[in-house]
Scaffold this motif. Structure first.
Motif, PDB file in Angstrom:
ATOM      1  N   ARG A  65      63.713  -8.446 -52.863  1.00  0.00           N
ATOM      2  CA  ARG A  65      63.497  -9.604 -51.840  1.00  0.00           C
ATOM      3  C   ARG A  65      62.762  -8.366 -50.973  1.00  0.00           C
ATOM      4  O   ARG A  65      63.194  -6.857 -51.220  1.00  0.00           O
ATOM      5  N   THR A  66      62.192  -8.866 -50.149  1.00  0.00           N
ATOM      6  CA  THR A  66      61.289  -8.712 -49.216  1.00  0.00           C
ATOM      7  C   THR A  66      62.679  -8.149 -48.042  1.00  0.00           C
ATOM      8  O   THR A  66      63.360  -9.037 -47.967  1.00  0.00           O
ATOM      9  N   VAL A  67      62.193  -7.334 -47.013  1.00  0.00           N
ATOM     10  CA  VAL A  67      63.245  -7.126 -46.049  1.00  0.00           C
ATOM     11  C   VAL A  67      62.495  -8.411 -44.862  1.00  0.00           C
ATOM     12  O   VAL A  67      64.470  -8.933 -44.426  1.00  0.00           O
ATOM     13  N   ALA A  68      62.517  -8.998 -44.544  1.00  0.00           N
ATOM     14  CA  ALA A  68      61.159 -10.651 -44.757  1.00  0.00           C
ATOM     15  C   ALA A  68      62.320 -11.393 -45.337  1.00  0.00           C
ATOM     16  O   ALA A  68      63.079 -12.573 -44.161  1.00  0.00           O
ATOM     17  N   GLU A  69      62.344 -11.688 -45.851  1.00  0.00           N
ATOM     18  CA  GLU A  69      63.436 -12.608 -46.949  1.00  0.00           C
ATOM     19  C   GLU A  69      65.041 -12.673 -46.625  1.00  0.00           C
ATOM     20  O   GLU A  69      65.355 -13.577 -46.467  1.00  0.00           O
ATOM     21  N   ILE A  70      65.414 -11.391 -46.626  1.00  0.00           N
ATOM     22  CA  ILE A  70      66.762 -11.192 -46.177  1.00  0.00           C
ATOM     23  C   ILE A  70      67.062 -11.204 -45.365  1.00  0.00           C
ATOM     24  O   ILE A  70      68.074 -11.657 -44.342  1.00  0.00           O
ATOM     25  N   VAL A  71      66.027 -11.186 -43.935  1.00  0.00           N
ATOM     26  CA  VAL A  71      66.693 -11.134 -42.583  1.00  0.00           C
ATOM     27  C   VAL A  71      66.607 -12.545 -41.802  1.00  0.00           C
ATOM     28  O   VAL A  71      66.742 -13.348 -41.463  1.00  0.00           O
ATOM     29  N   GLY A  72      65.216 -13.437 -43.432  1.00  0.00           N
ATOM     30  CA  GLY A  72      64.995 -14.986 -42.798  1.00  0.00           C
ATOM     31  C   GLY A  72      67.244 -15.423 -43.410  1.00  0.00           C
ATOM     32  O   GLY A  72      67.086 -16.786 -42.295  1.00  0.00           O
ATOM     33  N   VAL A  73      67.556 -15.407 -43.993  1.00  0.00           N
ATOM     34  CA  VAL A  73      68.527 -15.804 -44.722  1.00  0.00           C
ATOM     35  C   VAL A  73      69.496 -15.252 -43.872  1.00  0.00           C
ATOM     36  O   VAL A  73      70.741 -15.982 -43.063  1.00  0.00           O
ATOM     37  N   LEU A  74      69.963 -13.630 -43.592  1.00  0.00           N
ATOM     38  CA  LEU A  74      71.069 -13.603 -42.857  1.00  0.00           C
ATOM     39  C   LEU A  74      70.930 -13.880 -41.059  1.00  0.00           C
ATOM     40  O   LEU A  74      71.343 -13.978 -40.123  1.00  0.00           O
ATOM     41  N   GLY A  75      69.226 -13.826 -40.463  1.00  0.00           N
ATOM     42  CA  GLY A  75      68.560 -14.454 -39.178  1.00  0.00           C
ATOM     43  C   GLY A  75      69.989 -15.980 -39.000  1.00  0.00           C
ATOM     44  O   GLY A  75      69.951 -16.277 -37.801  1.00  0.00           O
ATOM     45  N   MET A  76      69.755 -16.895 -39.847  1.00  0.00           N
ATOM     46  CA  MET A  76      70.423 -18.176 -39.919  1.00  0.00           C
ATOM     47  C   MET A  76      72.253 -18.148 -39.463  1.00  0.00           C
ATOM     48  O   MET A  76      72.385 -18.891 -39.290  1.00  0.00           O
ATOM     49  N   GLN A  77      72.939 -16.242 -39.896  1.00  0.00           N
ATOM     50  CA  GLN A  77      74.028 -16.388 -39.672  1.00  0.00           C
ATOM     51  C   GLN A  77      74.049 -15.714 -38.154  1.00  0.00           C
ATOM     52  O   GLN A  77      75.183 -14.712 -38.230  1.00  0.00           O
ATOM     53  N   ASP A  78      72.723 -16.039 -37.622  1.00  0.00           N
ATOM     54  CA  ASP A  78      73.223 -14.676 -36.302  1.00  0.00           C
ATOM     55  C   ASP A  78      72.457 -13.535 -36.489  1.00  0.00           C
ATOM     56  O   ASP A  78      73.591 -12.743 -35.283  1.00  0.00           O
ATOM     57  N   VAL A  79      72.423 -12.721 -37.008  1.00  0.00           N
ATOM     58  CA  VAL A  79      72.986 -11.235 -37.131  1.00  0.00           C
ATOM     59  C   VAL A  79      70.536 -10.664 -37.357  1.00  0.00           C
ATOM     60  O   VAL A  79      69.662 -11.561 -37.813  1.00  0.00           O
ATOM     61  N   PRO A  80      70.445 -10.438 -36.181  1.00  0.00           N
ATOM     62  CA  PRO A  80      69.322  -9.221 -35.768  1.00  0.00           C
ATOM     63  C   PRO A  80      68.531  -8.596 -36.398  1.00  0.00           C
ATOM     64  O   PRO A  80      68.533  -8.633 -37.656  1.00  0.00           O
ATOM     65  N   VAL A  81      67.409  -8.465 -36.326  1.00  0.00           N
ATOM     66  CA  VAL A  81      66.560  -7.984 -37.633  1.00  0.00           C
ATOM     67  C   VAL A  81      67.167  -6.444 -37.477  1.00  0.00           C
ATOM     68  O   VAL A  81      67.088  -5.621 -38.877  1.00  0.00           O
ATOM     69  N   GLN A  82      66.628  -5.829 -36.732  1.00  0.00           N
ATOM     70  CA  GLN A  82      67.529  -4.579 -36.500  1.00  0.00           C
ATOM     71  C   GLN A  82      68.990  -4.435 -37.146  1.00  0.00           C
ATOM     72  O   GLN A  82      69.000  -3.301 -38.275  1.00  0.00           O
ATOM     73  N   VAL A  83      69.146  -5.279 -37.354  1.00  0.00           N
ATOM     74  CA  VAL A  83      71.107  -5.308 -37.556  1.00  0.00           C
ATOM     75  C   VAL A  83      70.471  -5.226 -39.139  1.00  0.00           C
ATOM     76  O   VAL A  83      71.338  -4.027 -39.868  1.00  0.00           O
TER      77      VAL A  83
END
Length: 137
Positions: A65-83
């Protein structure tokens, strides 16, 4: 007191990313949004993983997976990109993830890849607007 509860909830939401990263603000590995991560064949986490790290690891277990894909999923949990980048960097350090492909530098390269992907997905759009201005005269 009800207003106190609201204040505490709001404050905990702002402190949570700090707690997830142990106060760190920069990942150990320079990850970009199109860096590709995968789970090595023999992976056994050395330490207990938090919910967000476990979710990221599960995503990469299915396929790289790309970092962007993971950010997309975890972003739904309110986790910021840098985190997310810091958590992924920690997973790389623990041997749970490996960096399969690093993004090539430059925005032009990224835009070229996006354009190629769009043209591949919708080849019929290429005939309508590729090439340049057709409005001569």
């Amino acid at each position: 007191m009800e207003t106190g509860d609201v204040w505490l909830h709001s404050a905990s939401a702002e402190v949570r990313p700090y707690g997830l990263t142990g106060g760190r603000t920069v990942p150990a590995h320079p990850l970009t949004l199109d860096s590709v991560l995968a789970v090595p064949t023999a992976t056994h986490p050395q330490t207990a993983l938090g919910l967000e790290a476990t979710m990221a690891l599960r995503l990469c277990t299915e396929e790289a997976r790309t970092v962007a894909e993971i950010v997309g999923v975890l972003g739904m949990q309110d986790v910021p990109v840098q985190v997310v980048k810091i958590l992924l960097s920690d997973l790389i350090n623990n041997g749970c993830l490996e960096l399969v492909a690093r993004a090539e530098a430059g925005t032009a390269h990224l835009l070229g890849r996006v354009l190629h992907g769009l043209r591949t997905k919708w080849p019929e759009a290429r005939a309508h607007g590729s090439g340049g201005d057709s409005a001569a005269a």
